[in-house]
Design a protein around this motif. Structure first.
Motif, mmCIF file in Angstrom:
data_model
loop_
_atom_site.group_PDB
_atom_site.id
_atom_site.type_symbol
_atom_site.label_atom_id
_atom_site.label_comp_id
_atom_site.label_asym_id
_atom_site.label_seq_id
_atom_site.Cartn_x
_atom_site.Cartn_y
_atom_site.Cartn_z
ATOM 1 N N THR A 46 41.324 46.643 29.729
ATOM 2 C CA THR A 46 40.988 47.211 31.047
ATOM 3 C C THR A 46 40.304 48.567 30.905
ATOM 4 O OG1 THR A 46 43.111 48.373 31.368
ATOM 5 C CG2 THR A 46 43.006 46.059 32.047
ATOM 6 N N TYR A 47 40.546 49.261 29.788
ATOM 7 C CA TYR A 47 39.869 50.543 29.554
ATOM 8 C C TYR A 47 38.413 50.334 29.139
ATOM 9 C CZ TYR A 47 44.671 52.362 29.380
ATOM 10 O OH TYR A 47 45.978 52.689 29.676
ATOM 11 N N SER A 73 36.424 47.666 30.023
ATOM 12 C CA SER A 73 35.575 47.069 31.061
ATOM 13 C C SER A 73 36.351 46.924 32.367
ATOM 14 C CB SER A 73 35.083 45.689 30.602
ATOM 15 O OG SER A 73 34.383 45.036 31.644
ATOM 16 N N SER A 74 35.648 47.120 33.484
ATOM 17 C CA SER A 74 36.250 46.939 34.811
ATOM 18 C C SER A 74 35.759 45.646 35.467
ATOM 19 C CB SER A 74 35.919 48.137 35.703
ATOM 20 O OG SER A 74 34.506 48.289 35.812
ATOM 21 N N ASP A 75 35.085 44.790 34.675
ATOM 22 C CA ASP A 75 34.575 43.521 35.184
ATOM 23 C C ASP A 75 35.726 42.642 35.682
ATOM 24 O OD1 ASP A 75 32.190 41.517 35.281
ATOM 25 O OD2 ASP A 75 33.771 40.429 34.209
ATOM 26 N N TYR A 76 35.480 41.915 36.775
ATOM 27 C CA TYR A 76 36.530 41.087 37.396
ATOM 28 C C TYR A 76 37.054 40.018 36.433
ATOM 29 C CZ TYR A 76 38.673 37.866 40.792
ATOM 30 O OH TYR A 76 39.531 37.044 41.479
ATOM 31 N N ASN A 81 43.456 54.289 37.449
ATOM 32 C CA ASN A 81 43.918 53.217 36.556
ATOM 33 C C ASN A 81 45.375 53.444 36.163
ATOM 34 O OD1 ASN A 81 43.059 50.802 35.356
ATOM 35 N ND2 ASN A 81 42.793 51.778 33.363
ATOM 36 N N GLY A 86 42.230 49.162 44.499
ATOM 37 C CA GLY A 86 41.045 48.991 43.674
ATOM 38 C C GLY A 86 39.932 48.245 44.381
ATOM 39 N N LEU A 105 39.199 41.508 33.796
ATOM 40 C CA LEU A 105 40.497 41.862 34.362
ATOM 41 C C LEU A 105 41.401 40.640 34.476
ATOM 42 C CD1 LEU A 105 42.226 44.147 35.478
ATOM 43 C CD2 LEU A 105 41.247 43.717 37.745
#
Length: 388
Positions: free
Chosen positions: A286-287, A289-292, A357, A234, A295
């Motif tokens: 996680t679906y 948002s992909s923000d760190y 994902n 990723g 996560l």
């Protein structure tokens, strides 16, 4: 029963097993993430990371059925020393023989050694005492295990993943872990006669406990064996991977005191369902948002969910059981966990091959199905059968 319990716990202490376990956990946490991340530096294809993870858990599985006679013969303390030293040998070999076939053999042996460590420590803490005390002791054990493992994850950034130095650091930690059981000869369980379980008695063990341990193995095996690789794919940096892995384990550590209290207040089967749903919710994040930072939160919740399953399930299995059967029951539960652990990385690898994902999809499906099973199991709960 009270007289028997007093006999078993006389002179016993949690200091020796927990002190050794904590240092072992630091080493083990670092090692589990180091294996897949170091493969490319030794010229091995990371495609085989799932193989190494699965062979380790197959070793854990086979080792789990071989531990009881060793503990019965030499006792908990010396067994702890032997298994730690065996694991140390398997770690010391890896950087100097960087061949896939060699790593497969020694990770298998390492899995057997770790099975011994887990059975020794868990049975040491679970023998004797009432269910409430067992929950407290196991909560203390899991907190130490996960706290040490969290520190081990941080070593990814601090020490690195290249060359022999990380493996030597792990070797030193394992030798330090040997010191408490080696130097303190008092404290191991005394006055009990270990008894094996017949197939008929095994069939009477709580089914939800067996399923809980197996699913815990599926999820935990995938987290340790495949999550670092999934995060690496990723495009996260090594430091970020260390933080994300630490978030999973820190979440698992934080939830332990809560679990130990809830497990004596509500049905353990219902509690297993609730913790699975926490993991389903985490994967849902996680679906969205992909923000760190999102996560980090999601993986911490995943840690709370997945790391809670095993202690709840194993205390459920040991409820109302004669102390003489505890070692045998911890073996069966570890066997169930190990079967899941061997299957998990392979299943996660298949999901990862199909989608970016993929590993999150895998956890979502596994935890949702388990939550549904546990909800039905809690509704049709029958009277518990006591082993005598």
């Amino acid at each position: 029963m009270k007289q028997h319990t007093t006999l078993v716990r006389k002179g016993d202490s949690t200091l020796v097993p927990v002190a050794g376990l904590t240092v072992f956990a630091i080493a083990s946490g670092y090692l589990m993430s180091l294996i897949p991340l170091s493969m490319s530096s030794f010229g091995m294809d990371t495609l085989y990371a799932s193989w190494l993870a699965s062979i380790y858990f197959i070793g854990l599985l086979i080792g789990s059925v071989m531990i009881e006679p060793i503990i019965a013969r030499i006792g908990h303390r010396l067994s702890f020393v032997v298994f730690l030293l065996l694991l140390a040998v398997t770690v010391g070999v890896l950087p100097f023989m960087p061949y896939l076939s060699v790593w497969i053999v020694f990770r298998f042996i390492g899995g057997m050694a770790v099975a011994g460590i887990f059975v020794v420590v868990e049975s040491w803490l679970l023998i004797g005492d009432n269910p409430k005390e067992r929950a407290k002791r196991l909560g203390f054990y899991m907190t130490s295990l996960y706290g040490g493992t969290t520190l081990g994850q941080l070593a990814i950034g601090a020490i690195g993943t290249q060359g022999a130095i990380p493996f030597m650091a792990i070797l030193v930690l394992l030798l330090i872990a040997v010191l408490p059981p080696l130097l303190f000869k008092q404290g191991q369980p005394q006055g009990h006669d270990h008894k094996s379980l017949s197939l008929k008695q095994m069939s009477r063990l709580n089914k939800a406990a067996l399923v809980g341990c197996m699913v815990s193995g599926v999820v935990m095996g995938s987290i340790y064996g495949m999550m670092p690789l999934a995060l690496n794919q990723g495009q996260f940096t090594t430091d970020q991977i260390g933080v994300l892995m630490a978030a999973i384990i820190l979440g698992g550590m934080v939830v332990q005191p809560i679990i130990s209290k809830l497990s004596v207040m509500i049905s353990k089967t219902l509690l297993l369902a609730m913790m699975c749903l926490v993991g389903v919710f985490a994967m849902g994040l996680t679906y969205l948002s992909s923000d760190y930072m999102v996560l980090i939160i999601a993986l911490a919740l995943l840690g709370m969910s997945s790391f809670a399953l095993y202690p709840i399930a194993i205390t459920l299995a040991c409820d109302h059981v004669n102390a003489n059967y505890i070692v045998a029951i911890t073996q069966v539960m570890l066997l169930s966990y190990s079967i899941g652990s061997a299957i998990g990385p392979l299943g996660a690898g298949m999901f990862m091959a199909q989608a970016n994902n993929g590993i999150m999809n895998f956890f979502f499906v596994v935890l949702l199905v388990t939550a549904i099973y546990m909800l039905f199991a809690s509704l049709r709960r029958k009277s518990h059968i006591v082993l005598n």
